[in-house]
Design a protein around this motif. Structure first.
Motif, PDB file in Angstrom:
ATOM      1  N   ARG A  29       0.811  -1.224   0.000  1.00  0.00           N
ATOM      2  CA  ARG A  29       0.000   0.000   0.000  1.00  0.00           C
ATOM      3  C   ARG A  29       0.843   1.272   0.000  1.00  0.00           C
ATOM      4  O   ARG A  29       0.301   2.374  -0.040  1.00  0.00           O
ATOM      5  CB  ARG A  29      -0.921   0.012   1.227  1.00  0.00           C
ATOM      6  N   CYS A  30       2.161   1.141   0.061  1.00  0.00           N
ATOM      7  CA  CYS A  30       3.038   2.299   0.222  1.00  0.00           C
ATOM      8  C   CYS A  30       3.682   2.715  -1.094  1.00  0.00           C
ATOM      9  O   CYS A  30       3.932   1.900  -1.978  1.00  0.00           O
ATOM     10  CB  CYS A  30       4.132   1.992   1.243  1.00  0.00           C
ATOM     11  N   ARG A  31       3.968   4.014  -1.162  1.00  0.00           N
ATOM     12  CA  ARG A  31       4.761   4.580  -2.244  1.00  0.00           C
ATOM     13  C   ARG A  31       6.058   5.104  -1.637  1.00  0.00           C
ATOM     14  O   ARG A  31       6.172   5.256  -0.422  1.00  0.00           O
ATOM     15  CB  ARG A  31       3.990   5.694  -2.951  1.00  0.00           C
ATOM     16  N   VAL A  32       7.042   5.409  -2.458  1.00  0.00           N
ATOM     17  CA  VAL A  32       8.341   5.803  -1.942  1.00  0.00           C
ATOM     18  C   VAL A  32       8.242   7.079  -1.115  1.00  0.00           C
ATOM     19  O   VAL A  32       8.937   7.251  -0.107  1.00  0.00           O
ATOM     20  CB  VAL A  32       9.366   5.942  -3.095  1.00  0.00           C
ATOM     21  N   GLU A  33       7.323   7.998  -1.488  1.00  0.00           N
ATOM     22  CA  GLU A  33       7.190   9.235  -0.726  1.00  0.00           C
ATOM     23  C   GLU A  33       6.560   9.019   0.645  1.00  0.00           C
ATOM     24  O   GLU A  33       6.609   9.901   1.505  1.00  0.00           O
ATOM     25  CB  GLU A  33       6.375  10.274  -1.515  1.00  0.00           C
ATOM     26  N   ASP A  34       5.958   7.817   0.849  1.00  0.00           N
ATOM     27  CA  ASP A  34       5.405   7.504   2.169  1.00  0.00           C
ATOM     28  C   ASP A  34       6.491   7.121   3.171  1.00  0.00           C
ATOM     29  O   ASP A  34       6.255   7.156   4.389  1.00  0.00           O
ATOM     30  CB  ASP A  34       4.399   6.350   2.072  1.00  0.00           C
ATOM     31  N   VAL A  35       7.658   6.743   2.666  1.00  0.00           N
ATOM     32  CA  VAL A  35       8.718   6.259   3.568  1.00  0.00           C
ATOM     33  C   VAL A  35       9.983   7.099   3.517  1.00  0.00           C
ATOM     34  O   VAL A  35      10.806   7.036   4.428  1.00  0.00           O
ATOM     35  CB  VAL A  35       9.060   4.782   3.271  1.00  0.00           C
ATOM     36  N   LEU A  36      10.156   7.886   2.428  1.00  0.00           N
ATOM     37  CA  LEU A  36      11.346   8.725   2.295  1.00  0.00           C
ATOM     38  C   LEU A  36      10.939  10.161   2.006  1.00  0.00           C
ATOM     39  O   LEU A  36       9.923  10.411   1.318  1.00  0.00           O
ATOM     40  CB  LEU A  36      12.252   8.223   1.171  1.00  0.00           C
ATOM     41  N   ALA A  37      11.735  11.095   2.494  1.00  0.00           N
ATOM     42  CA  ALA A  37      11.456  12.507   2.225  1.00  0.00           C
ATOM     43  C   ALA A  37      11.807  12.873   0.789  1.00  0.00           C
ATOM     44  O   ALA A  37      11.249  13.818   0.227  1.00  0.00           O
ATOM     45  CB  ALA A  37      12.248  13.384   3.201  1.00  0.00           C
ATOM     46  N   GLU A  38      12.719  12.114   0.169  1.00  0.00           N
ATOM     47  CA  GLU A  38      13.163  12.410  -1.189  1.00  0.00           C
ATOM     48  C   GLU A  38      12.193  11.807  -2.203  1.00  0.00           C
ATOM     49  O   GLU A  38      11.889  10.606  -2.127  1.00  0.00           O
ATOM     50  CB  GLU A  38      14.572  11.861  -1.427  1.00  0.00           C
TER      51      GLU A  38
END
Length: 658
Positions: free
Chosen positions: A272-281
């Protein structure tokens, strides 16, 4: 990976007292046993197992069934085997063995000290045996699968007293999407117990999972990014790094446990996650880093403020990620599950997979139709792994492979002494083995009529009665059937019960034949990556062209067999599969197709070039005589003059009339 060494090693007297209270009162004093051991013992008791005395019949795969299981799990086995051999070297001389079991608890491979292996075989700790908790009680293999965590079971912590001579350490093996694939175990004599063994097992599992990730998300063949994460730049590229796969649209496609721990994620959150959900970059910045300096580690920040070093890797061009531009917004991230792994680009197969994904949570009886070898069982297994029963057993029975005299006992089980030649302890039957999970009946169209009646009764009553009497046993399973036959035609011919057809056909899914699919190239790449992990092997263009024209009567099964043979004949330094790597009879069939293949139709410009060349040759042969050249070409002088007018100046021999 959490590890539970079932105990602070409770004393033997405490274990005996706890076992007695469980059997007499159905209760376990928590001060005597830990929570995990208590849960496992209670599950064992609920399965009807008794600690002492003769053990009830536990299923054991035949040679053919074990071979089929190894084929279905060939990717896991291929990556696990070198690690098992390494682990066996580390534990050599310790009276122990290394074991790989599937997600259903069936032992796939085992190796170790010969003396201990012979002792282990007395309790069926050997390939083909099932060590799921419901059959063997508390044990490291079955309990690690049930608890889905690394675990140690020592001596009398085993529920069955006959297994008390063992000490076992096991850890589950997970796919990059979090699906349970199997378990790795080290079992040995309880007198040689060492607390470091579980650490070795966990490290070995990490090695296997690392290789599985690298294969599934090899940037040479996969559209997306791979992020290698670590708290220190020197840790990138080592076994301790976190691995994160990111799709073109920014959705997370896979990970290893280290990455989840670094990012504060659990497996259910991954899809359910995208990269912006876990990283600020943002993802487009990661892509820019890769384009500018792909080998240079950079610092990224988790949303909790954690700083991590990252090296970004990518292979094939990523169409939706332009340097400096944000990614295209999509309505829904692509799912990450066992069904997604079967999507290699064919639209018909993608449609089937999309329907299968919607049906997986429903437990509606399904009928999968398709030619032999097209992948019906693979689809059924992927649906099981993508649904709510994925942690339970997937039991496959081929109705066409078993003799009619044995299929009834195989399916429904039998009591002790039910018939001549029956095992003394009886057998539970495949239907009961599927309780809580999925029962897959392959080639259901070949099931004898008498058994169809019994199966219908099981589906109606949700109970199964073993041969030779005994009480009916309630069962709960998801039924998936498959056939290459037209069951409606079978009904018309009186060979299949119409009422059973409507019971098992809640919905029909069709698997396309290989010759009708448009993704042969992707299927070849996937199969070669599994057969030769870490090697970039291609198929020669002329061979590939002939394969595209071939009818593939054996479908995916034939393709896999063909490539296995080709890979076996491939030398270590070779990277291209050519004609000499194919079986002679198969190469002859492809050569025949190549011989009769129609010549390619020339493009318009090629036709004009051919025409001009013919005119020049005719004029030269006629000494420039237009009338003679026209006669040789079979056209009129006027047509030839018109064609000469289309010729570039000076490109034809001087023309003259008669």
């Amino acid at each position: 990976m959490r590890t539970q060494e079932i105990a602070q090693r409770p004393p033997r007297s405490g274990l005996r007292l706890a076992r007695r209270q469980l059997l007499e009162k159905g209760e376990l004093p928590r001060e005597l046993v830990g929570a995990e051991l208590a849960r496992s013992w209670q599950r064992s008791l609920q399965a009807g197992l008794q600690p002492a005395g003769r053990m009830p019949g536990a299923p054991h795969a035949s040679g053919a069934q074990l071979a089929r299981a190894l084929e279905q799990q060939r990717e896991l086995v291929a990556h696990a085997r070198p690690v098992m051999e390494f682990l066996a070297e580390q534990t050599e001389g310790t009276d122990s063995m290394v074991i790989l079991a599937g997600a259903d608890g069936v032992v796939l491979q085992a190796l170790g000290d010969l003396h201990f292996v012979s002792r282990a075989e007395r309790v069926a700790l050997r390939p083909g045996a099932t060590w799921a908790e419901q059959y063997r009680g508390t044990n490291a293999i079955g309990t690690a699968l049930a608890e889905q965590q690394a675990i140690v079971v020592h001596s009398e912590e085993h529920y069955l007293e006959r297994n008390a001579f063992l000490t076992c350490a096991a850890a589950p093996i997970l796919a990059p999407g979090g699906q349970l694939l199997g378990v790795l175990d080290v079992s040995g004599d309880h007198r040689g117990y060492h607390p470091h063994t579980i650490g070795l097992v966990r490290s070995a599992v990490r090695m296997i999972e690392h290789r599985l990730f690298e294969t599934h998300h090899d940037v040479r063949h996969w559209h997306g990014l791979v992020l290698r994460l670590h708290a220190q730049p020197e840790g990138i590229g080592t076994l301790t790094e976190g691995l994160l796969a990111v799709r073109e649209d920014g959705a997370l496609a896979g990970a290893n446990r280290a990455a989840l721990r670094m990012l504060g994620l659990e497996w259910p959150q991954l899809a359910r996650c995208r990269v912006e959900d876990v990283l600020a970059e943002p993802v487009h910045l990661l892509m820019d880093w890769f384009r500018r300096s792909p080998s240079v580690p950079r610092i990224v920040h988790g949303h909790g403020g954690t700083a991590l070093w990252v090296r970004v890797e990518a292979g094939r061009p990523l169409s939706s990620l332009r340097a400096g531009a944000p990614p295209t917004v999509v309505e829904e991230a692509a799912p990450v599950d066992a069904l997604a792994a079967l999507d290699t680009g064919d639209l018909a197969m993608r449609s089937t997979l999309a329907r299968a994904r919607k049906l997986a949570p429903s437990a509606i009886p399904l009928l999968v139709q398709g030619e032999s070898g097209a992948g019906k069982e693979v689809l059924a297994r992927a649906m099981h792994e993508s649904g709510p029963r994925r942690g339970q057993a997937f039991v496959a029975v081929n109705c066409a492979a078993l003799p009619e005299t044995l299929i009834e006992a195989e399916l429904f089980g039998y009591e002790r002494g039910a018939f001549t030649g029956a095992a003394r302890e009886g057998a539970t039957g495949r239907i009961r083995e599927a309780h809580g999970g999925t029962l897959f009946l392959d080639e259901i169209g070949d099931m004898p009529m008498a058994l169809q009646t019994r199966l219908l009764r099981v589906l109606q009553d949700r109970q199964v009665t073993p041969l030779g009497g005994g009480k009916p046993v309630a069962v709960d399973f998801w039924l998936i059937c498959a056939t290459h036959r037209d069951l409606r035609a079978q009904i018309e011919a009186g060979r299949f019960r119409e009422d059973l057809f409507y019971r098992l056909n809640g919905f029909t899914l069709k698997v396309p034949a290989l010759r009708a699919r448009s993704d042969l190239q992707a299927l070849l790449e996937r199969e070669l990556a599994q057969l030769l992990p870490g090697r970039d092997v291609q198929v020669e263009e002329s061979v590939l062209a002939a394969m595209r024209a071939y009818a593939w009567p054996g479908n995916l099964r034939q393709l896999a067999s063909t490539l296995r043979t080709a890979c076996a004949l491939l030398d270590a330094q070779e990277s291209v599969i050519g004609w000499h790597h194919l079986c002679d009879d198969f190469a002859e069939q492809l050569r025949a197709l190549e011989a009769v293949a129609p010549a390619p139709v020339p493009e318009a410009e090629d036709l004009r070039s051919i025409s001009r060349g013919a005119i020049r040759r005719a004029l030269a042969e006629a000494g420039g005589n237009v009338s003679e050249a026209a006669r040789r070409l079979g056209i009129s002088r006027n047509t030839l003059y018109r064609r000469l007018g289309e010729e570039p100046a000076g490109s034809s021999p001087a023309a003259r009339d008669e």
